[in-house]
Write a protein that holds these residues in place. Structure first.
Motif, PDB file in Angstrom:
ATOM      1  N   VAL A   1       0.846  -1.203   0.000  1.00 22.36           N
ATOM      2  CA  VAL A   1       0.000   0.000   0.000  1.00 22.36           C
ATOM      3  C   VAL A   1       0.876   1.246   0.000  1.00 22.36           C
ATOM      4  O   VAL A   1       0.626   2.194  -0.748  1.00 22.36           O
ATOM      5  N   ARG A   2       1.928   1.259   0.816  1.00 21.52           N
ATOM      6  CA  ARG A   2       2.837   2.416   0.844  1.00 21.52           C
ATOM      7  C   ARG A   2       3.433   2.645  -0.540  1.00 21.52           C
ATOM      8  O   ARG A   2       3.495   3.781  -1.017  1.00 21.52           O
ATOM      9  N   ASP A   3       3.862   1.583  -1.206  1.00 20.96           N
ATOM     10  CA  ASP A   3       4.427   1.732  -2.549  1.00 20.96           C
ATOM     11  C   ASP A   3       3.393   2.289  -3.517  1.00 20.96           C
ATOM     12  O   ASP A   3       3.693   3.140  -4.352  1.00 20.96           O
ATOM     13  N   ARG A   4       2.164   1.847  -3.391  1.00 26.07           N
ATOM     14  CA  ARG A   4       1.086   2.322  -4.263  1.00 26.07           C
ATOM     15  C   ARG A   4       0.780   3.799  -3.988  1.00 26.07           C
ATOM     16  O   ARG A   4       0.382   4.529  -4.892  1.00 26.07           O
ATOM     17  N   LEU A   5       0.944   4.240  -2.747  1.00 28.10           N
ATOM     18  CA  LEU A   5       0.616   5.616  -2.359  1.00 28.10           C
ATOM     19  C   LEU A   5       1.791   6.585  -2.500  1.00 28.10           C
ATOM     20  O   LEU A   5       1.651   7.753  -2.181  1.00 28.10           O
ATOM     21  N   ARG A   6       2.921   6.139  -2.982  1.00 25.39           N
ATOM     22  CA  ARG A   6       4.111   7.016  -3.082  1.00 25.39           C
ATOM     23  C   ARG A   6       3.817   8.302  -3.844  1.00 25.39           C
ATOM     24  O   ARG A   6       4.380   9.333  -3.544  1.00 25.39           O
ATOM     25  N   ALA A   7       2.948   8.245  -4.830  1.00 32.09           N
ATOM     26  CA  ALA A   7       2.625   9.450  -5.608  1.00 32.09           C
ATOM     27  C   ALA A   7       1.731  10.405  -4.833  1.00 32.09           C
ATOM     28  O   ALA A   7       1.715  11.601  -5.104  1.00 32.09           O
ATOM     29  N   ALA A   8       0.992   9.894  -3.850  1.00 27.92           N
ATOM     30  CA  ALA A   8       0.110  10.748  -3.040  1.00 27.92           C
ATOM     31  C   ALA A   8       0.964  11.508  -2.028  1.00 27.92           C
ATOM     32  O   ALA A   8       1.819  10.923  -1.379  1.00 27.92           O
ATOM     33  N   PRO A   9       0.762  12.813  -1.920  1.00 26.79           N
ATOM     34  CA  PRO A   9       1.574  13.574  -0.974  1.00 26.79           C
ATOM     35  C   PRO A   9       1.205  13.232   0.460  1.00 26.79           C
ATOM     36  O   PRO A   9       0.049  12.981   0.784  1.00 26.79           O
ATOM     37  N   ALA A  10       2.220  13.203   1.307  1.00 25.99           N
ATOM     38  CA  ALA A  10       2.041  13.088   2.757  1.00 25.99           C
ATOM     39  C   ALA A  10       1.111  11.960   3.164  1.00 25.99           C
ATOM     40  O   ALA A  10      -0.017  12.187   3.563  1.00 25.99           O
ATOM     41  N   THR A  11       1.575  10.739   3.038  1.00 30.08           N
ATOM     42  CA  THR A  11       0.795   9.601   3.495  1.00 30.08           C
ATOM     43  C   THR A  11       1.544   8.951   4.661  1.00 30.08           C
ATOM     44  O   THR A  11       2.262   7.978   4.483  1.00 30.08           O
ATOM     45  N   PRO A  12       1.403   9.511   5.864  1.00 23.04           N
ATOM     46  CA  PRO A  12       2.168   8.985   6.995  1.00 23.04           C
ATOM     47  C   PRO A  12       1.622   7.654   7.491  1.00 23.04           C
ATOM     48  O   PRO A  12       0.421   7.382   7.423  1.00 23.04           O
TER      49      PRO A  12
ATOM     50  N   TRP B   1       0.993  -2.041  10.427  1.00 18.59           N
ATOM     51  CA  TRP B   1       1.219  -0.661  10.017  1.00 18.59           C
ATOM     52  C   TRP B   1      -0.114   0.068  10.108  1.00 18.59           C
ATOM     53  O   TRP B   1      -1.164  -0.496   9.777  1.00 18.59           O
ATOM     54  N   VAL B   2      -0.056   1.330  10.529  1.00 14.29           N
ATOM     55  CA  VAL B   2      -1.257   2.151  10.645  1.00 14.29           C
ATOM     56  C   VAL B   2      -1.058   3.394   9.788  1.00 14.29           C
ATOM     57  O   VAL B   2      -0.177   4.209  10.057  1.00 14.29           O
ATOM     58  N   PHE B   3      -1.877   3.526   8.744  1.00 14.32           N
ATOM     59  CA  PHE B   3      -1.843   4.688   7.869  1.00 14.32           C
ATOM     60  C   PHE B   3      -2.800   5.743   8.418  1.00 14.32           C
ATOM     61  O   PHE B   3      -3.918   5.428   8.827  1.00 14.32           O
ATOM     62  N   LEU B   4      -2.351   6.996   8.405  1.00  8.83           N
ATOM     63  CA  LEU B   4      -3.168   8.111   8.875  1.00  8.83           C
ATOM     64  C   LEU B   4      -3.805   8.791   7.677  1.00  8.83           C
ATOM     65  O   LEU B   4      -3.154   8.982   6.638  1.00  8.83           O
ATOM     66  N   ALA B   5      -5.062   9.166   7.820  1.00 11.03           N
ATOM     67  CA  ALA B   5      -5.803   9.772   6.707  1.00 11.03           C
ATOM     68  C   ALA B   5      -6.780  10.805   7.245  1.00 11.03           C
ATOM     69  O   ALA B   5      -6.992  10.921   8.452  1.00 11.03           O
ATOM     70  N   ASN B   6      -7.370  11.530   6.312  1.00 13.37           N
ATOM     71  CA  ASN B   6      -8.385  12.531   6.635  1.00 13.37           C
ATOM     72  C   ASN B   6      -9.765  11.908   6.611  1.00 13.37           C
ATOM     73  O   ASN B   6     -10.111  11.226   5.653  1.00 13.37           O
ATOM     74  N   PRO B   7     -10.560  12.152   7.655  1.00 14.30           N
ATOM     75  CA  PRO B   7     -11.966  11.750   7.567  1.00 14.30           C
ATOM     76  C   PRO B   7     -12.699  12.762   6.690  1.00 14.30           C
ATOM     77  O   PRO B   7     -12.109  13.775   6.343  1.00 14.30           O
TER      78      PRO B   7
ATOM     79  N   VAL C   1      -6.586   6.156   0.610  1.00 15.72           N
ATOM     80  CA  VAL C   1      -5.890   5.056   1.276  1.00 15.72           C
ATOM     81  C   VAL C   1      -6.674   3.757   1.112  1.00 15.72           C
ATOM     82  O   VAL C   1      -6.101   2.710   0.783  1.00 15.72           O
ATOM     83  N   LEU C   2      -7.981   3.812   1.315  1.00 15.86           N
ATOM     84  CA  LEU C   2      -8.785   2.589   1.192  1.00 15.86           C
ATOM     85  C   LEU C   2      -8.824   2.072  -0.249  1.00 15.86           C
ATOM     86  O   LEU C   2      -8.849   0.859  -0.474  1.00 15.86           O
TER      87      LEU C   2
ATOM     88  N   THR D   1      -4.541  -3.085  -3.853  1.00 15.94           N
ATOM     89  CA  THR D   1      -3.449  -3.974  -3.442  1.00 15.94           C
ATOM     90  C   THR D   1      -3.966  -5.376  -3.191  1.00 15.94           C
ATOM     91  O   THR D   1      -3.382  -6.354  -3.656  1.00 15.94           O
ATOM     92  N   LEU D   2      -5.072  -5.478  -2.479  1.00 16.79           N
ATOM     93  CA  LEU D   2      -5.633  -6.794  -2.196  1.00 16.79           C
ATOM     94  C   LEU D   2      -6.059  -7.496  -3.482  1.00 16.79           C
ATOM     95  O   LEU D   2      -5.857  -8.701  -3.633  1.00 16.79           O
ATOM     96  N   ARG D   3      -6.628  -6.741  -4.395  1.00 18.78           N
ATOM     97  CA  ARG D   3      -7.099  -7.341  -5.646  1.00 18.78           C
ATOM     98  C   ARG D   3      -5.932  -7.737  -6.548  1.00 18.78           C
ATOM     99  O   ARG D   3      -5.837  -8.869  -6.987  1.00 18.78           O
ATOM    100  N   GLU D   4      -5.019  -6.821  -6.815  1.00 16.71           N
ATOM    101  CA  GLU D   4      -3.974  -7.055  -7.797  1.00 16.71           C
ATOM    102  C   GLU D   4      -2.800  -7.873  -7.262  1.00 16.71           C
ATOM    103  O   GLU D   4      -2.312  -8.765  -7.947  1.00 16.71           O
ATOM    104  N   GLU D   5      -2.348  -7.543  -6.080  1.00 15.82           N
ATOM    105  CA  GLU D   5      -1.134  -8.184  -5.562  1.00 15.82           C
ATOM    106  C   GLU D   5      -1.414  -9.478  -4.827  1.00 15.82           C
ATOM    107  O   GLU D   5      -0.635 -10.393  -4.871  1.00 15.82           O
TER     108      GLU D   5
END
Length: 152
Positions: free
Chosen positions: A51-62, A72-78, A135-136, A142-146
């Protein structure tokens, strides 16, 4: 990053100042509370890496990892998008959890990799997080393809 910190209060202050996180302290640990400003999506580390590799293009995905680097716990905006029971079941079958409002996310207190640590460090400055939908969607893809767990 934490070399100037001598207490949990110093760590909380640094995380607020550097990243804009609404950090609180509980039992001497800095944490974020899910709900109004933060959503969190947890998953096994092997899925998290993809997921992190997939999100590399998205800015600021802590993302933070637990002390043993198992989750791993990804932080996102509600707000998080509505997911029906089939999505929740597919996520749960893969070990993916969307935290409920009020649940705590522990944050790193040192640069030591055997404690809670950043696996994807946030960008300094005003708090900017990707939307939960981003993120979702990365988790679902990721679950589907990988991993072949989620049908299209």
């Amino acid at each position: 990053m934490f070399e100037s910190c001598h207490s949990p209060s110093d760590v909380a202050h640094l995380l607020r100042l550097r990243f804009g996180f609404p950090v609180q302290l509980f039992a001497g640990r800095p944490f974020l509370s899910c709900g109004h400003a933060i959503d969190a999506i947890a998953m096994p580390a092997d899925i998290g890496r993809l997921v992190r590799d997939r999100l590399r293009a998205a800015p600021a995905t802590p993302a933070v990892a637990d002390a043993r680097n198992r989750r791993w716990v990804f932080l996102a905006n509600p707000p998080r998008p509505y997911h029906g029971r089939p999505d929740r079941n597919r996520f749960a079958d893969s070990g993916v959890t969307v935290f409920d409002a009020g649940r705590r996310v522990m944050l790193p207190i040192s640069d030591y990799p055997l404690g809670w640590h950043w696996v994807s460090e946030p960008v300094p400055g005003r708090l900017v997080l990707p939307g939960s939908t981003v993120v979702l969607a990365a988790v679902r893809e990721t679950l589907r393809e990988e991993l072949g767990h989620v049908p299209a």
